[in-house]
Design an enzyme around this catalytic site. Structure first.
Site, short mmCIF file in Angstrom:
data_model
loop_
_atom_site.label_atom_id
_atom_site.label_comp_id
_atom_site.label_asym_id
_atom_site.label_seq_id
_atom_site.Cartn_x
_atom_site.Cartn_y
_atom_site.Cartn_z
N ASN A 13 0.87 -1.17 0.00
CA ASN A 13 0.00 0.00 0.00
C ASN A 13 0.91 1.23 0.00
OD1 ASN A 13 -1.78 2.06 0.44
ND2 ASN A 13 -2.40 1.41 2.50
N TRP A 14 1.03 1.84 -1.16
CA TRP A 14 1.94 2.99 -1.28
C TRP A 14 1.40 4.24 -0.59
CZ3 TRP A 14 3.39 2.93 -7.23
CH2 TRP A 14 4.18 1.80 -7.49
N LYS A 15 0.11 4.22 -0.26
CA LYS A 15 -0.54 5.42 0.31
C LYS A 15 -0.31 6.62 -0.63
CE LYS A 15 -0.25 3.27 4.78
NZ LYS A 15 -0.21 3.38 6.22
N HIS A 99 -9.64 1.37 4.82
CA HIS A 99 -8.36 1.55 5.51
C HIS A 99 -8.58 2.50 6.70
CE1 HIS A 99 -4.27 2.68 6.44
NE2 HIS A 99 -3.90 1.59 5.81
N GLU A 101 -6.98 4.91 7.71
CA GLU A 101 -6.75 6.32 7.38
C GLU A 101 -7.98 6.91 6.68
OE1 GLU A 101 -2.97 5.58 5.47
OE2 GLU A 101 -2.19 5.02 7.43
N GLU A 172 -5.47 -4.57 10.72
CA GLU A 172 -4.45 -3.53 10.86
C GLU A 172 -4.70 -2.75 12.14
OE1 GLU A 172 -2.51 -2.58 6.76
OE2 GLU A 172 -4.05 -1.10 7.21
N GLY A 178 2.58 2.57 10.83
CA GLY A 178 3.54 3.64 10.66
C GLY A 178 4.28 4.03 11.94
N SER A 218 3.41 -1.82 10.49
CA SER A 218 4.86 -1.89 10.70
C SER A 218 5.48 -3.24 10.34
CB SER A 218 5.22 -1.48 12.13
OG SER A 218 4.88 -0.13 12.36
N GLY A 239 2.79 -0.83 4.31
CA GLY A 239 2.96 0.56 3.92
C GLY A 239 4.43 0.89 3.70
N GLY A 240 5.05 1.49 4.72
CA GLY A 240 6.42 2.00 4.62
C GLY A 240 7.42 1.04 3.99
P1 13P Z 1 2.98 0.62 7.69
O1 13P Z 1 3.45 -0.70 7.11
O2 13P Z 1 3.70 1.79 7.19
O3 13P Z 1 2.87 0.54 9.18
O4 13P Z 1 1.45 0.80 7.15
C1 13P Z 1 0.57 -0.24 7.28
C2 13P Z 1 -0.65 0.06 6.49
O5 13P Z 1 -1.42 0.93 6.84
C3 13P Z 1 -0.87 -0.71 5.26
O6 13P Z 1 -2.15 -0.50 4.75
#
Ligand code: 13P
Length: 261
Positions: A13-15, A99, A101, A172, A178, A218, A239-240
């Protein structure tokens, strides 16, 4: 394929990151690696602006390109929104739904998330439905109420005909996203096992045994193997650590190794 018959999935997930040029470079590097990832489904959820090019590059490949959001109506006066037919038109095959977010920053309700999940399934756009609790909810004992409420809202809306392979869930925990503060493999297994139990109760064995449930929060190359080694964890939503293709490739390889037979 693992003994439980569920093919693991590793999803990036590149966000809100990457230009089209950066996406092109990434997908070009990922394609040969994904062709080699026999036992794992690989998905990349890009910003809207990269989708068209990413989907074109990944056509007929092992990489599933997905959007990070969409709206459940198909067309009309919904300024700023993108629908399932518009995504399908450019070769997108999956979408993240609910998600945290989207829920926390953009105010998406359980009801909206459920409608999106249903529309995605109907449109044959694979939804990855996210659920998870805040730190306060976990500490105050409200964790399961939150997760079960989010999951039930989606299952009620999906109705009885939907098969386990037409939807993916992702657990999640918001406090792990994050933050570098990953859930322990035991915590991930416990929550995901409970979600699978709820799906068994509200639907049936066949649905619960075939639906994939990912862990997100994470995830890194250093911790993924232990997490995906757990029986009910069918992969990761990352994500990251998915932003660098080398790091994402390590995650794919680890999932492949762990879940292989
Ligand atoms: P991180 O891997 O950056 O913690 O993000 C997780 C996430 O929200 C994937 O959708």
């Amino acid at each position: 394929m693992p003994e439980n018959g569920r093919r693991p999935m590793m999803a990036a997930n590149w966000k809100m990151n990457k230009t089209v040029t950066e996406a092109e470079r990434y997908i070009a590097a990922l394609l040969p690696r994904a062709a080699d990832s026999g036992g794992v489904d690989v998905a990349v959820f890009t910003p809207f602006t990269c989708l068209s090019e990413a989907a074109r590059m990944a056509e007929d490949s092992e990489v599933l390109v997905g959007a990070q959001n969409f709206y459940f109506e198909d067309s009309g006066a919904f300024t700023g929104e993108v629908s399932a037919p518009l995504l399908l038109d450019i070769g997108v095959g999956a979408v993240i739904v609910g998600h945290s977010e989207r829920r926390e920053v953009f105010g998406e309700s359980d009801e909206t998330v459920a409608k999106k999940a249903k529309r995605a399934v109907e449109a044959k756009l694979l939804p990855v439905v996210c659920v998870g609790e805040t730190k306060e909810e976990r500490d105050s004992g409200g964790m399961w109420d939150k997760i079960s409420g989010q999951t039930k809202a989606v299952m009620d809306e999906l109705g009885g005909d939907v098969s386990g392979d037409s939807v993916v869930f992702a657990y999640e925990p918001i406090w792990a996203i994050g933050t570098g503060d990953t859930a322990s493999p035991e915590d991930a297994q416990e929550a995901i096992g409970q979600i699978r139990g709820l799906l068994r109760e509200t639907r049936d064995d066949s649905f619960a045994d075939s639906v994939r449930i990912l862990y997100g929060g994470s995830v890194k190359p250093e911790n993924i193997a232990e997490i995906v080694a757990k029986e009910d964890v069918d992969g990761g939503l990352v994500g990251g650590a998915s932003l660098e293709v080398e790091s994402f490739e390590k995650l794919i390889a680890a999932a492949d190794g762990q879940k292989d037979g």
